[in-house]
Design a protein around this motif. Structure first.
Motif, PDB file in Angstrom:
ATOM      1  N   SER A  39      68.535 -10.976  22.323  1.00 12.98           N
ATOM      2  CA  SER A  39      67.530 -10.787  23.365  1.00 12.98           C
ATOM      3  C   SER A  39      67.877  -9.673  24.343  1.00 12.98           C
ATOM      4  CB  SER A  39      67.345 -12.088  24.150  1.00 12.98           C
ATOM      5  OG  SER A  39      66.831 -13.116  23.340  1.00 12.98           O
ATOM      6  N   HIS A  43      65.399  -8.013  27.229  1.00 13.00           N
ATOM      7  CA  HIS A  43      65.476  -8.995  28.307  1.00 13.00           C
ATOM      8  C   HIS A  43      64.579  -8.578  29.467  1.00 13.00           C
ATOM      9  CE1 HIS A  43      68.263 -11.453  31.203  1.00 13.00           C
ATOM     10  NE2 HIS A  43      67.156 -12.111  30.886  1.00 13.00           N
ATOM     11  N   SER A 289      61.984 -23.289  25.900  1.00 14.99           N
ATOM     12  CA  SER A 289      63.176 -23.221  25.056  1.00 14.99           C
ATOM     13  C   SER A 289      63.213 -24.373  24.055  1.00 14.99           C
ATOM     14  CB  SER A 289      64.432 -23.255  25.929  1.00 14.99           C
ATOM     15  OG  SER A 289      64.424 -22.220  26.877  1.00 14.99           O
ATOM     16  N   ASN A 307      62.422 -16.180  19.897  1.00 13.38           N
ATOM     17  CA  ASN A 307      62.699 -16.256  21.329  1.00 13.38           C
ATOM     18  C   ASN A 307      62.786 -14.862  21.939  1.00 13.38           C
ATOM     19  OD1 ASN A 307      63.722 -17.444  23.894  1.00 13.38           O
ATOM     20  ND2 ASN A 307      65.612 -16.432  23.271  1.00 13.38           N
ATOM     21  N   ALA A 308      63.497 -13.970  21.291  1.00 11.82           N
ATOM     22  CA  ALA A 308      63.624 -12.603  21.806  1.00 11.82           C
ATOM     23  C   ALA A 308      62.267 -11.916  21.884  1.00 11.82           C
ATOM     24  CB  ALA A 308      64.581 -11.801  20.921  1.00 11.82           C
ATOM     25  N   CYS A 310      59.410 -13.122  22.306  1.00  7.38           N
ATOM     26  CA  CYS A 310      58.513 -13.675  23.330  1.00  7.38           C
ATOM     27  C   CYS A 310      58.697 -12.981  24.678  1.00  7.38           C
ATOM     28  CB  CYS A 310      58.747 -15.172  23.487  1.00  7.38           C
ATOM     29  SG  CYS A 310      57.987 -16.176  22.191  1.00  7.38           S
ATOM     30  N   ASN A 314      64.164 -14.194  28.014  1.00  6.81           N
ATOM     31  CA  ASN A 314      64.589 -14.640  26.693  1.00  6.81           C
ATOM     32  C   ASN A 314      66.102 -14.793  26.581  1.00  6.81           C
ATOM     33  OD1 ASN A 314      64.973 -11.864  26.865  1.00  6.81           O
ATOM     34  ND2 ASN A 314      63.396 -11.382  25.349  1.00  6.81           N
ATOM     35  N   ARG A 317      66.854 -18.181  28.124  1.00 12.14           N
ATOM     36  CA  ARG A 317      66.336 -19.228  27.233  1.00 12.14           C
ATOM     37  C   ARG A 317      67.246 -19.365  26.023  1.00 12.14           C
ATOM     38  NH1 ARG A 317      61.204 -16.575  27.768  1.00 12.14           N
ATOM     39  NH2 ARG A 317      61.470 -15.861  25.605  1.00 12.14           N
TER      40      ARG A 317
END
Length: 355
Positions: A39, A43, A289, A307-308, A310, A314, A317
């Motif tokens: 991420s 970030h 998360s 996750n990254a 999004c 991140n 999270r």
């Protein structure tokens, strides 16, 4: 569950005074490191179109690029009162400038500062043979005050407030602030992994240690509740519960089965960023998360990449997403091979603080 990556877990076991470390707990720590490093270049991107434009559909570690379109460094300020409060060092000159990436000097596969602190927490606790609040505070303060120890350009509010309080003469145990950011959970997988390296699971004692550690820097009921829940879910996974079961049973105040089933009908960015904040604020960031960990419960790589992609917070999270997915799955070797912090985890060759 298949055992975690043999090279990494075996090397960690070789350094531990406790020969029967829980592979899932150690993998949780490694998973958190991977999720943060994945991420890191994206970030705090809140414009996902800009994220896609700047980095594309990446599926590996990348280095960050300037300019960062969502950087807030141009309107951020920190002025150390005295040497006790000096933590920015040579990074201070970038504050007040537009477009500066928060992690501009980190190479691909490296970790952001809260995770580097987590690595040191892991190492120092194992080296000492026990966790000690005051010993950790001494290490934390020494690291942050050391010029060149970290390469992050941006430091969060809690870092700045802690050291401003310290510079005003407050005792270290009284320098924490009320904070509702998910970054307060970043060190939890490292602390649990260190406790695991020293002996078998003692749930009540570990939970109290986690609570005391979090409260050194992050105060308030929201962060305490999230930390307690994260700990509970991670221990359930470590003891063999399927990840989704652990979340539904261990975190019903954040994610019920009905709510998860509804979320799973949508794309990730329709949940993280629309129905739940993509920012750092609890409780939404913790719920987001847990959602991502549940959706990708059987696929570590897909989960940390989702996750990254999004955006938002991140990286932090990733402490939850990466830890839970790492505990539940084998981490593909490709992520560990290029992870800069792997060598930093070694506890047998240390006589001081790592660089």
């Amino acid at each position: 569950m298949p055992k975690g990556p043999s090279c990494s877990i075996t090397s960690l076991q070789a350094l531990s005074p406790h020969p029967k470390m829980n592979d899932r707990i150690q993998n949780a720590m490694l998973g958190a490191l991977v999720a943060d490093a994945v991420s890191m270049p994206v970030h705090w991107y809140y414009d996902t179109a800009a994220l896609d434009r700047d980095y594309g559909a990446f599926n590996t570690y990348l280095a960050p690029k300037n300019p960062h379109p969502d950087s807030i460094l141009w309107r951020s300020h920190y002025q150390a009162r005295n040497k006790q409060g000096e933590i920015l060092h040579d990074q201070a000159k970038y504050w007040g400038q537009r477009g500066v990436h928060y992690h501009q000097f980190l190479p691909a596969g490296d970790n952001t500062i809260n995770y580097l602190l987590g690595v040191q927490l892991y190492r120092s606790t194992i080296r000492a043979g026990a966790y000690d609040l005051d010993a950790w505070l001494d290490i934390f303060i020494g690291l942050m005050q050391r010029p060149g120890w970290h390469k992050d350009t941006y430091l969060e509010e809690y870092h700045r407030a802690f050291f401003d309080n310290l510079a005003q003469g407050k005792p270290p145990r009284k320098c924490g602030i009320k904070d509702i950011h998910i970054g307060g959970l970043a060190q939890l997988p490292f602390l649990i992994a260190a406790l695991d390296a020293l002996g078998p699971i003692e749930e009540d004692r570990w939970q109290e240690t986690v609570r005391e550690h979090i409260q050194l820097t992050h105060l308030g009921p929201e962060i305490s509740k999230a930390a307690e829940t994260f700990f509970r879910v991670l221990i359930l996974v470590a003891q063999g519960s399927p990840l989704r079961t652990a979340v539904i049973e261990g975190a019903p105040e954040y994610l019920t089965k009905a709510r998860l089933d509804t979320f799973l009908r949508f794309a990730d960015r329709d949940i993280v960023g629309k129905q739940l904040t993509m920012a750092c604020y609890l409780p939404d960031s913790f719920t987001a998360s847990l959602y991502l960990a549940c959706k990708y419960a059987d696929d570590f790589s897909a989960g940390v990449l989702a996750n990254a992609h999004c955006g938002g917070d991140n990286a932090h999270r990733g402490a939850v997403v990466g830890a839970l997915l790492g505990a539940a799955n084998k981490i593909p070797e490709r992520w560990l091979k290029d992870l800069k912090s792997i060598d930093r985890l070694r506890c047998d060759t240390l006589d001081g603080l790592f660089r």
